[in-house]
Design a protein around this motif. Structure first.
Motif, PDB file in Angstrom:
ATOM      1  N   SER A 274       0.842  -1.233   0.211  1.00  0.00           N
ATOM      2  CA  SER A 274       0.123  -0.197  -0.097  1.00  0.00           C
ATOM      3  C   SER A 274       0.899   1.351   0.082  1.00  0.00           C
ATOM      4  CB  SER A 274      -0.936  -0.010   1.108  1.00  0.00           C
ATOM      5  OG  SER A 274      -1.608  -1.489   1.224  1.00  0.00           O
ATOM      6  N   PHE A 275       1.770   1.175   0.780  1.00  0.00           N
ATOM      7  CA  PHE A 275       2.815   2.499   0.786  1.00  0.00           C
ATOM      8  C   PHE A 275       3.495   2.663  -0.140  1.00  0.00           C
ATOM      9  CE2 PHE A 275       3.703   2.709   5.792  1.00  0.00           C
ATOM     10  CZ  PHE A 275       2.378   2.972   6.095  1.00  0.00           C
ATOM     11  N   LEU A 276       3.836   1.470  -0.938  1.00  0.00           N
ATOM     12  CA  LEU A 276       4.967   1.848  -2.322  1.00  0.00           C
ATOM     13  C   LEU A 276       3.789   2.297  -3.330  1.00  0.00           C
ATOM     14  CD1 LEU A 276       7.328   1.291  -3.900  1.00  0.00           C
ATOM     15  CD2 LEU A 276       6.530  -0.873  -4.398  1.00  0.00           C
ATOM     16  N   PHE A 277       2.666   1.747  -3.660  1.00  0.00           N
ATOM     17  CA  PHE A 277       1.905   2.174  -4.638  1.00  0.00           C
ATOM     18  C   PHE A 277       1.346   3.737  -4.429  1.00  0.00           C
ATOM     19  CE2 PHE A 277       2.562  -2.100  -5.834  1.00  0.00           C
ATOM     20  CZ  PHE A 277       2.920  -1.964  -7.300  1.00  0.00           C
ATOM     21  N   LEU A 278       0.790   3.898  -3.193  1.00  0.00           N
ATOM     22  CA  LEU A 278       0.473   5.226  -2.940  1.00  0.00           C
ATOM     23  C   LEU A 278       1.490   6.346  -3.256  1.00  0.00           C
ATOM     24  CD1 LEU A 278      -1.678   4.665   0.403  1.00  0.00           C
ATOM     25  CD2 LEU A 278      -2.530   5.101  -1.909  1.00  0.00           C
TER      26      LEU A 278
END
Length: 437
Positions: A274-278
């Motif tokens: 989640s953190f990466l793609f956000l």
């Protein structure tokens, strides 16, 4: 009197606590020696255990490194910086900043431990850029919220024994989270810590003369750099918003499917994803996210080098029988009432050498389950006692502080003196909850 105790604790730790890498080397020697002397293993057997287990945490080490990197990248996006700044403006004084960062960290850690570690550290940095407050205590307060993770939604032990077919199911069956995470005694412990931990952190606030401040300019982790306007095809690709948005949209679609369609729960892989793609979407271009990655990766060295050593220590503790012997000794003089308390203490001790909730339950569960059944003790309570012991001594063991320290740019000795006070206070509260509630 409280400030005197805090001052003494901070000075003690600053003087005698070595760098976490030296700490893990010393723990390796202690574990190896104890396995030879206490468990009668030969030196070559212990060396083999250590070497064979040395690389067993590579997957987990990569996950923890990505917690650091993806958290950094997301926090360095313009919109997240604005959100953190807006939340930080709620703190108008040093005391308010300490309480606010503690509460935010407690809530985030109760939801998920990886989420709590990253959010707490990033919010501490944002607060330090807006409020004049002792930076050491601010970061220690962010880390202290980690105390509650094993009593929260991501408790690995509680979730393990609630899963059909778990490795102890033939002995204790499947135990619902209503008897562990959502039991009266566990909720009472969590609520007590939600009150006590911010209060203790606030009481530890040093005087103006003793405080250590940080220059807000030093908190910037990413240099300002303009995007290259060259017309080279490679540069156009690196500055392409279309690529970031397409891949980001795919990531968001997966997250929607996982959380909404499949009702998935938070775990370390999902948080990192989640953190990466956000971050990919919010940075806008591949070049910006790569620039953010370059700034973030500087703090990951400690994680990369130390996790293999802890894997080796875990192998020694488990395969030599040392962890089992420690647990058996603690429960040997227990009663049905005191078994949770002694299980809590034994888990706290084992956690110093085996800082992994799931791994620790695999080691200790045969001992504490057998003892609970023989004594007629409450098995869910005993299981949560092991879980709380695993959380408790994280205030002494700097293993889990590594991502926080890397994000904040501090050393373990800077914060562990404050954490030592929390260790004693929280130990009393947890013991009362496990024994008498």
């Amino acid at each position: 009197m409280f400030k005197v105790l805090t001052r003494a604790s901070v000075r003690l730790v600053e003087r005698y606590l070595p760098d976490p890498f030296i700490f893990v080397l010393l723990l390796t020697v202690v574990a190896g020696t104890a396995a030879v002397v206490g468990e009668k293993n030969s030196p070559i057997q212990v060396i083999r255990m250590w070497g064979n287990g040395f690389w067993s945490l590579l997957t987990f080490a990569m996950q923890m490194l990505l917690v650091l990197l993806t958290g950094h990248m997301l926090a360095n996006t313009p919109i997240v910086k604005r959100w953190l700044a807006a939340l930080a403006r709620l703190a108008r004084s040093a005391g308010a900043a300490i309480v606010l960062v503690t509460v935010v960290s407690l809530v985030a850690s109760w939801i998920n431990w990886g989420f709590g570690l990253v959010v707490g550290a990033l919010f501490a940095k944002q607060l330090a850029s807006q409020v004049r407050v002792d930076y050491r205590l601010l970061v220690a307060s962010a880390y202290s919220g980690f105390l509650v993770w094993h009593g929260g939604l991501a408790s690995s032990i509680a979730l393990t024994i609630a899963t059909p077919g778990h490795f102890s199911a033939n002995k204790i069956g499947v135990i619902s989270t209503s008897e562990t995470i959502f039991s009266v005694f566990n909720i009472a412990i969590v609520l007590a810590l939600f009150v006590a931990v911010p209060l203790i952190n606030r009481l530890m606030l040093p005087s103006e003369k003793e405080s250590v401040y940080v220059n807000p300019a030093q908190l910037e982790t990413e240099e300002t750099e303009h995007d290259d306007t060259s017309n080279r095809p490679a540069d156009r690709l690196e500055n392409s918003k279309l690529i970031s948005w397409l891949l980001g949209a795919a990531g968001l679609a997966y997250m929607f499917d996982y959380f909404v369609v499949r009702s998935g729960s938070l775990n370390l892989n999902v948080i990192n994803f989640s953190f990466l793609f956000l971050a990919l979407i919010l940075h806008g271009t591949p070049r910006r996210i790569l620039r953010s990655l370059d700034a973030a990766i500087k703090g990951g060295a400690g994680i990369v080098i130390q996790f293999p050593f802890y894997a080796g220590i875990m192998a020694i503790m488990i395969e030599s029988g040392l962890a089992t012997s420690l647990s058996e000794w603690f429960v040997s003089f227990s009663t049905p009432t005191t078994l949770p308390f002694w299980s809590f203490l034994s888990a706290g001790l084992v956690n110093i050498f085996v800082p992994s909730g799931g791994g620790q339950w695999a080691v200790q569960s045969p001992v504490v389950i057998s003892a609970a059944q023989a004594l007629g003790a409450d098995i869910p309570r005993v299981a949560m006692a092991v879980a709380w012991g695993d959380s408790w001594t994280n205030m002494l063991q700097p293993f889990w502080a590594l991502p926080v320290l890397a994000i904040a740019g501090l050393k373990a000795k800077d914060i562990m003196g404050f954490c030592l006070i929390q260790l004693f206070v929280s130990g009393i509260l947890i013991s009362i909850g496990l024994t008498w509630l």
